[in-house]
Design a protein around this motif. Structure first.
Motif, PDB file in Angstrom:
ATOM      1  N   ARG A 254       0.254   4.194  -2.431  1.00 35.79           N
ATOM      2  CA  ARG A 254       0.163   5.391  -2.147  1.00 35.79           C
ATOM      3  C   ARG A 254       1.002   6.382  -2.969  1.00 35.79           C
ATOM      4  O   ARG A 254       0.566   7.657  -3.158  1.00 35.79           O
ATOM      5  CB  ARG A 254       0.534   5.736  -0.662  1.00 35.79           C
TER       6      ARG A 254
ATOM      7  N   HIS B 218      -3.664  -3.297  -8.209  1.00 38.14           N
ATOM      8  CA  HIS B 218      -3.160  -3.795  -6.740  1.00 38.14           C
ATOM      9  C   HIS B 218      -3.917  -4.985  -6.156  1.00 38.14           C
ATOM     10  O   HIS B 218      -3.858  -5.441  -5.093  1.00 38.14           O
ATOM     11  CB  HIS B 218      -2.941  -2.734  -5.831  1.00 38.14           C
TER      12      HIS B 218
ATOM     13  N   PHE C  38       0.880  -1.258  -0.043  1.00 43.65           N
ATOM     14  CA  PHE C  38       0.016  -0.144  -0.077  1.00 43.65           C
ATOM     15  C   PHE C  38       0.668   1.370   0.039  1.00 43.65           C
ATOM     16  O   PHE C  38       0.446   2.376  -0.734  1.00 43.65           O
ATOM     17  CB  PHE C  38      -0.881   0.208   1.053  1.00 43.65           C
TER      18      PHE C  38
ATOM     19  N   TYR D 155      -7.134   1.441   2.341  1.00 41.79           N
ATOM     20  CA  TYR D 155      -6.403   2.642   2.295  1.00 41.79           C
ATOM     21  C   TYR D 155      -6.609   3.527   3.489  1.00 41.79           C
ATOM     22  O   TYR D 155      -5.565   4.007   4.284  1.00 41.79           O
ATOM     23  CB  TYR D 155      -6.559   3.299   1.146  1.00 41.79           C
TER      24      TYR D 155
END
Length: 320
Positions: free
Chosen positions: A274, A291, A270, A302
């Motif tokens: 990001r 992803h 993540f 998230y």
């Protein structure tokens, strides 16, 4: 332009083995400023401690155009160094830097120039940005410095920058603050920089700073995880590659990182996502699908990890 009506004078102090990209990324912003808005009074020079040519890490040699003894009053000293900085002290350079600081010069560091500032004792008690390759050295040798994962940091009259292309972002942020966003945006366009990153943007390898370990199994497992973010490997396969069971790997990760292998792997994936959310112009749906998530599932995970939705994070990055 308030106090900078007369411009600024940047003096780049080049250490042997300095990183050319970091140096040129900063200088090109200043060069283009003179084309976009002549007469602002922003100038730059290069200095070496010896007064002679300095070799960059790529082998090219740069000829300084200013003597260290002739640095003008109030000029901004910007130290640029390379990977060797963490392996050898330069007492003469440290003394010179302390002298400039005592005389009231702002002293900044780019790339491993941050290491040289630390060795001179100029960063104790400050927040700094540093290239991820320098983090272990700074934390071990200079524990009074607060190392961040940011691209660049301003702390009082000291600015530090992780280096590379982030040096352009740093200089553009300085011009934006001094001269206004229109000038900074015009220079960025000429450099074909689609989006200027704020100082708070995290380096892509930021997790290398957080998850440091001397444990052979943990280190190798982390390296394998980073090399296989998309698609991810089964934890059992990662453990097997290290010659241990999945249960043994869990115990190692709990001891070294306080996390399970699955949780840390998810965080690595993540963090990579990001960086795309904040720095790219791809749609959030495309990023989620790449992803392995539905848009809704991606948003939930998230927010659980970072405390905000991907759309909010992207908006924040655009306003930095």
């Amino acid at each position: 332009m308030d106090q900078y009506t007369a411009g600024r004078h940047f003096v780049f102090v080049l250490d042997e083995g300095f990183t050319m990209q970091a140096f040129s990324s900063a200088v090109e912003v200043l060069r283009l400023l003179d084309r976009v808005r002549p007469g602002t009074g922003y100038r730059y020079n290069a200095v070496s401690l010896s007064g002679g040519p300095v070799a960059a890490s790529n082998g090219f040699r740069l000829i300084p155009d200013l003597a260290a003894e002739a640095v003008p009053p109030r000029s901004v000293i910007v130290v640029v160094a390379g990977v060797r900085a963490g392996h050898s002290a330069e007492p003469a350079l440290a003394a010179r830097l302390r002298g400039w600081a005592r005389r009231g010069h702002p002293v900044w560091g780019i790339s491993s120039g941050v290491v040289r500032l630390a060795q001179a004792g100029l960063l104790d008690g400050r927040r700094v940005a540093a290239h991820w390759e320098d983090v272990a050295y700074l934390r071990d040798s200079h524990p009074r410095i607060q190392v961040t994962a940011s691209l660049f940091v301003s702390d009082g009259d000291v600015m530090t920058c992780a280096g590379g292309g982030a040096a352009s972002d740093m200089m553009l942020s300085v011009l934006r603050r001094d001269l206004g966003g229109e000038i900074a945006d015009e220079i960025a366009a000429r450099l074909v920089i689609d989006a200027v990153r704020g100082g708070g943007t995290r380096q892509r390898r930021a997790l290398d700073m957080r998850f440091e370990t001397r444990n052979r199994v943990a280190f190798a497992a982390l390296r394998l995880m980073r090399a296989n973010l998309l698609p991810p490997l089964p934890i059992a396969a990662i453990a097997r590659a290290q010659g241990v069971s999945a249960r043994q790997l869990e115990r190692v990760f709990a001891r070294e990182f306080g996390k399970t292998p699955s949780a840390l792997y998810l965080e690595l994936r993540f963090q990579d996502a990001r960086a795309e959310v904040r720095d790219s112009r791809r749609s959030l749906t495309e990023i989620a699908l790449d992803h392995g998530y539905s848009p809704a599932g991606f948003a939930r995970s998230y927010r659980r990890l970072f405390g905000l939705l991907p759309s909010e994070d992207r908006q924040n990055a655009m306003s930095d």
